[in-house]
Design a protein around this motif. Structure first.
Motif, mmCIF file in Angstrom:
data_model
loop_
_atom_site.group_PDB
_atom_site.id
_atom_site.type_symbol
_atom_site.label_atom_id
_atom_site.label_comp_id
_atom_site.label_asym_id
_atom_site.label_seq_id
_atom_site.Cartn_x
_atom_site.Cartn_y
_atom_site.Cartn_z
ATOM 1 N N GLY A 1 -0.677 1.757 -9.861
ATOM 2 C CA GLY A 1 -0.366 1.864 -8.446
ATOM 3 C C GLY A 1 -0.663 0.579 -7.705
ATOM 4 O O GLY A 1 0.154 0.092 -6.902
ATOM 5 N N ILE A 2 -1.837 -0.005 -7.983
ATOM 6 C CA ILE A 2 -2.232 -1.241 -7.305
ATOM 7 C C ILE A 2 -1.341 -2.403 -7.734
ATOM 8 O O ILE A 2 -0.857 -3.181 -6.900
ATOM 9 C CB ILE A 2 -3.716 -1.551 -7.593
ATOM 10 N N VAL A 3 -1.097 -2.534 -9.037
ATOM 11 C CA VAL A 3 -0.271 -3.640 -9.537
ATOM 12 C C VAL A 3 1.157 -3.541 -9.004
ATOM 13 O O VAL A 3 1.738 -4.539 -8.552
ATOM 14 C CB VAL A 3 -0.276 -3.646 -11.078
ATOM 15 N N ILE A 4 1.721 -2.344 -9.035
ATOM 16 C CA ILE A 4 3.079 -2.160 -8.530
ATOM 17 C C ILE A 4 3.150 -2.494 -7.045
ATOM 18 O O ILE A 4 4.083 -3.164 -6.575
ATOM 19 C CB ILE A 4 3.559 -0.721 -8.793
ATOM 20 N N GLY A 5 2.163 -2.035 -6.280
ATOM 21 C CA GLY A 5 2.139 -2.336 -4.850
ATOM 22 C C GLY A 5 2.047 -3.829 -4.579
ATOM 23 O O GLY A 5 2.749 -4.368 -3.707
ATOM 24 N N LEU A 6 1.180 -4.523 -5.311
ATOM 25 C CA LEU A 6 1.034 -5.975 -5.121
ATOM 26 C C LEU A 6 2.328 -6.706 -5.457
ATOM 27 O O LEU A 6 2.735 -7.628 -4.736
ATOM 28 C CB LEU A 6 -0.113 -6.497 -5.998
ATOM 29 N N PRO B 1 0.809 -1.223 0.000
ATOM 30 C CA PRO B 1 0.000 0.000 0.000
ATOM 31 C C PRO B 1 0.842 1.273 0.000
ATOM 32 O O PRO B 1 0.461 2.270 -0.622
ATOM 33 C CB PRO B 1 -0.809 -0.119 1.295
ATOM 34 N N ALA B 2 1.981 1.266 0.687
ATOM 35 C CA ALA B 2 2.818 2.469 0.736
ATOM 36 C C ALA B 2 3.369 2.810 -0.648
ATOM 37 O O ALA B 2 3.365 3.978 -1.053
ATOM 38 C CB ALA B 2 3.973 2.279 1.726
ATOM 39 N N THR B 3 3.840 1.814 -1.396
ATOM 40 C CA THR B 3 4.352 2.090 -2.738
ATOM 41 C C THR B 3 3.217 2.391 -3.716
ATOM 42 O O THR B 3 3.421 3.121 -4.697
ATOM 43 C CB THR B 3 5.197 0.912 -3.255
ATOM 44 N N THR B 4 2.038 1.859 -3.460
ATOM 45 C CA THR B 4 0.872 2.241 -4.266
ATOM 46 C C THR B 4 0.591 3.726 -4.099
ATOM 47 O O THR B 4 0.366 4.451 -5.080
ATOM 48 C CB THR B 4 -0.362 1.430 -3.853
ATOM 49 N N PHE B 5 0.621 4.206 -2.874
ATOM 50 C CA PHE B 5 0.435 5.638 -2.617
ATOM 51 C C PHE B 5 1.575 6.448 -3.215
ATOM 52 O O PHE B 5 1.354 7.528 -3.779
ATOM 53 C CB PHE B 5 0.353 5.889 -1.109
ATOM 54 N N LEU B 6 2.793 5.943 -3.129
ATOM 55 C CA LEU B 6 3.962 6.643 -3.657
ATOM 56 C C LEU B 6 3.829 6.874 -5.157
ATOM 57 O O LEU B 6 4.186 7.940 -5.668
ATOM 58 C CB LEU B 6 5.225 5.836 -3.357
ATOM 59 N N TYR B 7 3.287 5.878 -5.869
ATOM 60 C CA TYR B 7 3.122 6.048 -7.314
ATOM 61 C C TYR B 7 1.876 6.873 -7.643
ATOM 62 O O TYR B 7 1.935 7.820 -8.430
ATOM 63 C CB TYR B 7 3.017 4.688 -8.012
ATOM 64 N N SER B 8 0.742 6.511 -7.056
ATOM 65 C CA SER B 8 -0.525 7.140 -7.438
ATOM 66 C C SER B 8 -0.652 8.567 -6.935
ATOM 67 O O SER B 8 -1.345 9.374 -7.567
ATOM 68 C CB SER B 8 -1.705 6.304 -6.907
ATOM 69 N N GLY B 9 0.003 8.893 -5.812
ATOM 70 C CA GLY B 9 -0.145 10.220 -5.224
ATOM 71 C C GLY B 9 0.115 11.355 -6.199
ATOM 72 O O GLY B 9 -0.765 12.178 -6.448
#
Length: 385
Positions: free
Chosen positions: A102-107, A63-71
């Motif tokens: 964002g979701i795919v990268i986070g997963l 979730p943290a990297t999902t936020f990092l990308y999508s933010g």
């Protein structure tokens, strides 16, 4: 930086673990992280302190990297500006791509480093519970919302649209890039009078009869942005004075200073380096490299996007100029998906927070996702050049 310090100080570990940590339902965690940056009109460097804060408090790597990308990639102003200037289709692909990526990268990040993250999660869960909150939830929420609004207003972008009227009676709608003592540097938004869209032209002030701003709701907010930011800033001061104790404020400033020492040297050094790269690689040269909808051009666009620093919303006029100089559709989308989310300064900071392996994996995933999507978009809408 102040928001990051506040996250580390006042955002309870339970709240982060409940929504973004191992205790959270996976669907909820990734959806919250992917859309959390929608209202933040900030660049990749501005979102880094907030990412660092929630990660250190206990958010999972995924979730943290999902936020990092999508933010930085998914803010309302950028999406609407992309659709208006570059076309609805490109704007739609950018919006959907930012969420899905964002979701795919986070997963994938969570899967790649699951053993390390499991140890980290066990340590976070074993920490003693913090003392009961001294404020109600709505008070803490108001405090964070006020600081977020200050960030949004103070960082509000003026697109610089003006009507340029010349002494000979002609007039053009242009973007004002720079005003100097004796001349103005403008960029044309539409082809007119022999000028192409994206052309940058210098007009001596002696030839200019008038310069009239084009008023939209964006420019209206820009004209009063410091009044709005000032009001919200005063609200933050009032909230801090009424709802917080002195020891809490001291801890907040300590955490803010720690983030400052960690992030600022890397950010400034990275931006300084990118400035030199930008001068050595002019837009015309970049456009020449990315004029086809093939793998090499799309990959170059994704890599350039990951290294260059784009201030909030500036990627749209820059990309518009590149398209007018021959950039193909696929590389254009690849640059849009990689550029706002990463930059050389942000990569340096991510490495300091996550370590070399995780930072490299994150950057590689962004490049791969942007390249693949750009190739698909180019085949659908541009053909192979």
């Amino acid at each position: 930086l102040f928001i990051a310090g506040a996250i580390a100080t006042f955002l309870s570990k339970e709240a982060v673990l409940r929504h973004l940590g191992p205790k959270a339902r996976k669907l909820e965690a990734y959806l919250v992280a992917s859309v959390a940056g929608t209202v933040l009109a900030v660049c990749s460097c501005s979102v880094l302190p907030m990412f660092t804060g929630i990660y250190q408090v206990g958010a999972g790597l995924g979730p943290a990297t999902t936020f990092l990308y999508s933010g930085p990639a998914l803010n309302v102003m950028a999406i609407f500006l992309t659709a208006r200037v570059l076309g609805f289709t490109l704007g739609l692909w950018r919006a959907v791509g930012a969420i899905v990526f964002g979701i795919v990268i986070g997963l994938i990040m969570a899967r790649l480093f699951r053993s390390e993250e499991q140890v980290r999660e066990e340590i976070a869960l074993a920490l003693p519970d913090p003392p009961p909150a001294r404020r109600k939830a709505w008070q803490t929420g108001t405090y964070f919302a006020a600081m977020m609004l200050f960030l949004v207003f103070s960082d509000w972008y003026n697109p610089g649209n003006v009507i340029l009227r010349l002494q000979d009676g002609s007039s053009f709608q242009v973007v004002l890039l720079q005003e100097r003592r004796d001349d103005l540097v403008v960029q044309f938004e539409q082809p007119v009078a022999g000028y192409r869209t994206g052309d940058r032209v210098t007009f001596p002030k002696t030839e200019i009869a008038a310069l009239e701003p084009v008023r939209t709701w964006v420019t209206v907010v820009y004209e009063i942005k410091w009044y709005l930011a000032g009001l919200v800033g005063l609200a933050v001061l009032w909230i801090v004075w009424r709802w917080f104790e002195r020891d809490e404020l001291r801890l907040w400033m300590t955490n803010t200073w720690e983030f400052t020492k960690l992030l600022v040297p890397l950010l400034f050094g990275g931006v300084f380096a990118v400035g030199f790269i930008g001068e050595l690689l002019p837009q015309e040269q970049v456009a020449a490299w990315v004029g086809k909808n093939d793998l090499s051009a799309t990959l170059i666009a994704a890599v350039v996007g990951c290294l260059f620093y784009f201030a909030t919303l500036t990627e749209v006029p820059i990309l518009q100029a590149l398209i007018q100089r021959g950039m193909a559709e696929g590389p254009a989308l690849a640059l849009l998906l990689a550029g706002p989310a990463l930059s050389l300064p942000s990569i340096l900071v991510i490495r300091s927070v996550l370590g070399t392996k995780k930072a490299f994996a994150f950057v590689l995933l962004v490049v791969i996702m942007a390249t693949v999507t750009g190739l698909i978009y180019g085949l659908l809408y541009g053909g192979v050049g």
